[in-house]
Design an enzyme around this catalytic site. Structure first.
Site, PDB file in Angstrom:
ATOM      1  N   ASP A 139       1.293  -5.611   3.477  1.00  0.00           N
ATOM      2  CA  ASP A 139       1.439  -5.097   2.109  1.00  0.00           C
ATOM      3  C   ASP A 139       1.569  -6.306   1.190  1.00  0.00           C
ATOM      4  OD1 ASP A 139       2.349  -4.179  -0.322  1.00  0.00           O
ATOM      5  OD2 ASP A 139       3.742  -2.715   0.529  1.00  0.00           O
ATOM      6  N   TYR A 197     -14.834  14.243 -12.364  1.00  0.00           N
ATOM      7  CA  TYR A 197     -14.411  14.315 -10.957  1.00  0.00           C
ATOM      8  C   TYR A 197     -15.456  13.641 -10.092  1.00  0.00           C
ATOM      9  CZ  TYR A 197     -10.211  17.098 -10.717  1.00  0.00           C
ATOM     10  OH  TYR A 197      -8.922  17.515 -10.787  1.00  0.00           O
ATOM     11  N   THR A 221      -1.307  -3.307  -4.562  1.00  0.00           N
ATOM     12  CA  THR A 221      -1.496  -2.766  -5.903  1.00  0.00           C
ATOM     13  C   THR A 221      -2.420  -3.721  -6.648  1.00  0.00           C
ATOM     14  OG1 THR A 221       0.553  -3.868  -6.530  1.00  0.00           O
ATOM     15  CG2 THR A 221       0.684  -1.506  -6.094  1.00  0.00           C
ATOM     16  N   GLU A 241     -14.843  13.390  -6.333  1.00  0.00           N
ATOM     17  CA  GLU A 241     -14.308  13.437  -4.959  1.00  0.00           C
ATOM     18  C   GLU A 241     -15.392  13.038  -3.974  1.00  0.00           C
ATOM     19  OE1 GLU A 241     -12.427  17.177  -4.077  1.00  0.00           O
ATOM     20  OE2 GLU A 241     -11.059  16.957  -5.776  1.00  0.00           O
ATOM     21  N   ARG A 295      -2.910  -0.456 -13.521  1.00  0.00           N
ATOM     22  CA  ARG A 295      -1.993   0.106 -12.517  1.00  0.00           C
ATOM     23  C   ARG A 295      -2.827   0.875 -11.494  1.00  0.00           C
ATOM     24  NH1 ARG A 295       2.617  -1.016 -14.372  1.00  0.00           N
ATOM     25  NH2 ARG A 295       3.639  -0.191 -12.540  1.00  0.00           N
ATOM     26  N   LYS A 355      -0.144  -6.357 -10.390  1.00  0.00           N
ATOM     27  CA  LYS A 355       0.931  -7.369 -10.392  1.00  0.00           C
ATOM     28  C   LYS A 355       0.286  -8.739 -10.607  1.00  0.00           C
ATOM     29  CE  LYS A 355       4.100  -4.543  -7.636  1.00  0.00           C
ATOM     30  NZ  LYS A 355       3.475  -3.505  -6.817  1.00  0.00           N
TER      31      LYS A 355
HETATM   32  N1  DSN Z   1       8.205  -1.288  -7.729  1.00  0.00           N
HETATM   33  C1  DSN Z   1       7.490  -2.460  -7.297  1.00  0.00           C
HETATM   34  C2  DSN Z   1       8.265  -3.699  -7.546  1.00  0.00           C
HETATM   35  O1  DSN Z   1       8.778  -3.827  -8.635  1.00  0.00           O
HETATM   36  O2  DSN Z   1       8.378  -4.559  -6.690  1.00  0.00           O
HETATM   37  C3  DSN Z   1       7.066  -2.324  -5.935  1.00  0.00           C
HETATM   38  O3  DSN Z   1       6.368  -1.137  -5.823  1.00  0.00           O
END
Ligand code: DSN
Length: 418
Positions: free
Chosen positions: A199, A53, A225, A55, A234, A228
């Site tokens: 975003d 942990y 994120t 925090e 992730r 991607k």
């Molecule tokens: N679920 C993602 C996507 O596939 O675009 C976005 O969070």
């Protein structure tokens, strides 16, 4: 090859894991929001950093024993700031949804108006969907893409912003194949006194490699994120101007999260380091070239694409002229070892579980080393399945054989010990 420790401790799980590794190796992964993390990223994610942990933030924890967690998280923060040229980074976000939640929480109050792109038009659930916290805690208003050509119409967005007077505008999308004009979003927001949250979950890798115009100078807060186009574990992170640094940090912890996933922060740091290496720019550039080759191939096969093509890593295929739903098309493609996701197209006449579209993307095949020729071939294989398999299922065997040949020529995780 599966790690012997896991196989001995839990053969049942090792068997499932081995099957998944084999699926990844023998499948063309065409989902634009997925990728293959490097072995170094996975090594960090599967390390002893999972055991603690932590925090709080580096130098200011609510748990003892965090000396090396402080060093590791600070390294990750510094790398995120440097890669994106941001004043401040918070790297503790578990997911993109929590990143958006924390960004809104830091900047506005429940009940405030937000303006974003709806899921139905290519936005994300956290951009004000009625079923999501963002549509329930805030008053959502939406901008759309043009019904005629599928492009964002910035004059119309400005007009909606003048009428709605939002406190916060979200710039960014999950299914938009064109460049996003963050500078224009800034101008629209400034006119009505709104914050800009960009975003960039889908395009973070393209942005980091300067293959997409930079949102940082024009945004109060940027969320993304890390798994991607950025090709990390992730997870998610937030970048912001220094004036919002403490509000963002408080919004993340204790605002919407408690214990951070320190092993994932370590893996994010590794991915950010990889993004600084020679070859990353070339990789991102190739993702776009591959997407354009795939798009061109699909157009030649008689498919309609929303906006007629792509500037980024994905395309939105409009199947309305094909007498098949997106879901049916994606299921058929999966039978031929090609994984695409079904996706709403703007103004879709079908419901979200059916859809009239699929959303192929090229980050995964590009990680495997494929280039324009392979991307164009994949367009032909998708076309063969979607056009012919509904009436001639034997096509699936034929295409699957070609897909396996491609997968074996461009291997992923060869000899991996998980
Ligand atoms: N679920 C993602 C996507 O596939 O675009 C976005 O969070």
């Amino acid at each position: 090859m599966i790690n012997r420790t896991l196989a001995q401790a839990d053969p049942q799980m090792a068997e499932i894991l081995g099957a998944e590794l084999n699926r990844q190796q023998e499948t063309l992964m065409l989902i634009p929001s997925e990728n293959y993390a490097s072995r170094a990223v996975m090594a960090a994610a599967g390390s002893v950093f999972t055991n603690k942990y932590a925090e709080g933030y580096p130098g200011n924890r609510y748990y003892n024993g965090c000396k090396f967690y402080d060093q590791m998280e600070q390294l990750c923060i510094d790398r995120a700031k440097k890669l994106f040229g941001a004043d401040h980074a918070n790297v503790q976000l578990h997911t993109g949804s929590q990143a958006n939640m924390a960004a809104y929480h830091a900047l506005i109050k429940p009940g405030d108006r937000i303006l974003a792109m709806s899921v139905a038009q290519g936005g994300h659930l956290t951009h004000g969907a009625p079923v999501n916290f963002s549509g329930q805690m805030y008053q959502p208003h939406f901008y759309s893409v043009s019904r005629e050509n599928g492009w964002l119409d910035y004059d119309e967005i400005a007009q909606i912003a003048r009428e709605v007077k939002p406190r916060l505008i979200v710039a960014g999308a999950s299914a938009y194949p064109r460049i996003i004009d963050f500078e224009r979003f800034r101008a629209i927001a400034d006119e009505v006194g709104a914050y800009v949250v960009s975003d960039i979950a889908h395009i973070a890798g393209l942005v980091a490699a300067k293959c997409h115009p930079d949102p940082i100078p024009f945004s109060d807060v940027v969320t993304t994120t890390t798994h991607k186009t950025l090709r990390g574990p992730r997870g998610a992170l937030i970048l912001c101007k220094s004036e919002y640094a403490s509000a963002i940090d408080r919004a993340v912890f204790p605002g919407v999260q408690a214990g951070p996933l320190m092993h994932i922060i370590a893996a994010k740091a590794v991915a950010l380091h990889e993004a600084e290496q020679v070859g990353f720019h070339e990789y991102q550039h190739q993702i776009i070239s591959n997407a354009q080759a795939l798009a061109q191939s699909l157009l030649e096969e008689g498919f309609d694409l929303i906006t007629g093509g792509t500037d980024n890593h994905l395309m939105l295929v409009d199947l309305r002229n094909k007498n098949i739903s997106g879901h049916e098309a994606a299921d058929l493609c999966e039978q031929a070892n090609m994984v695409v996701n079904f996706n709403l197209i703007p103004y879709d006449p079908r419901p979200p579980r059916e859809t009239s579209g699929i959303r192929p993307g090229t980050p995964g095949i590009t990680t495997r080393g494929m280039k324009e020729a392979e991307a164009a071939l994949i367009g032909k294989l998708l076309a063969r399945v979607i056009n012919d398999a509904p009436t001639n299922p034997a096509v699936l065997d034929e295409v699957r054989a070609q897909v396996l040949e491609l997968c074996h020529s461009f291997p992923i995780y060869a000899d991996l010990e998980i």
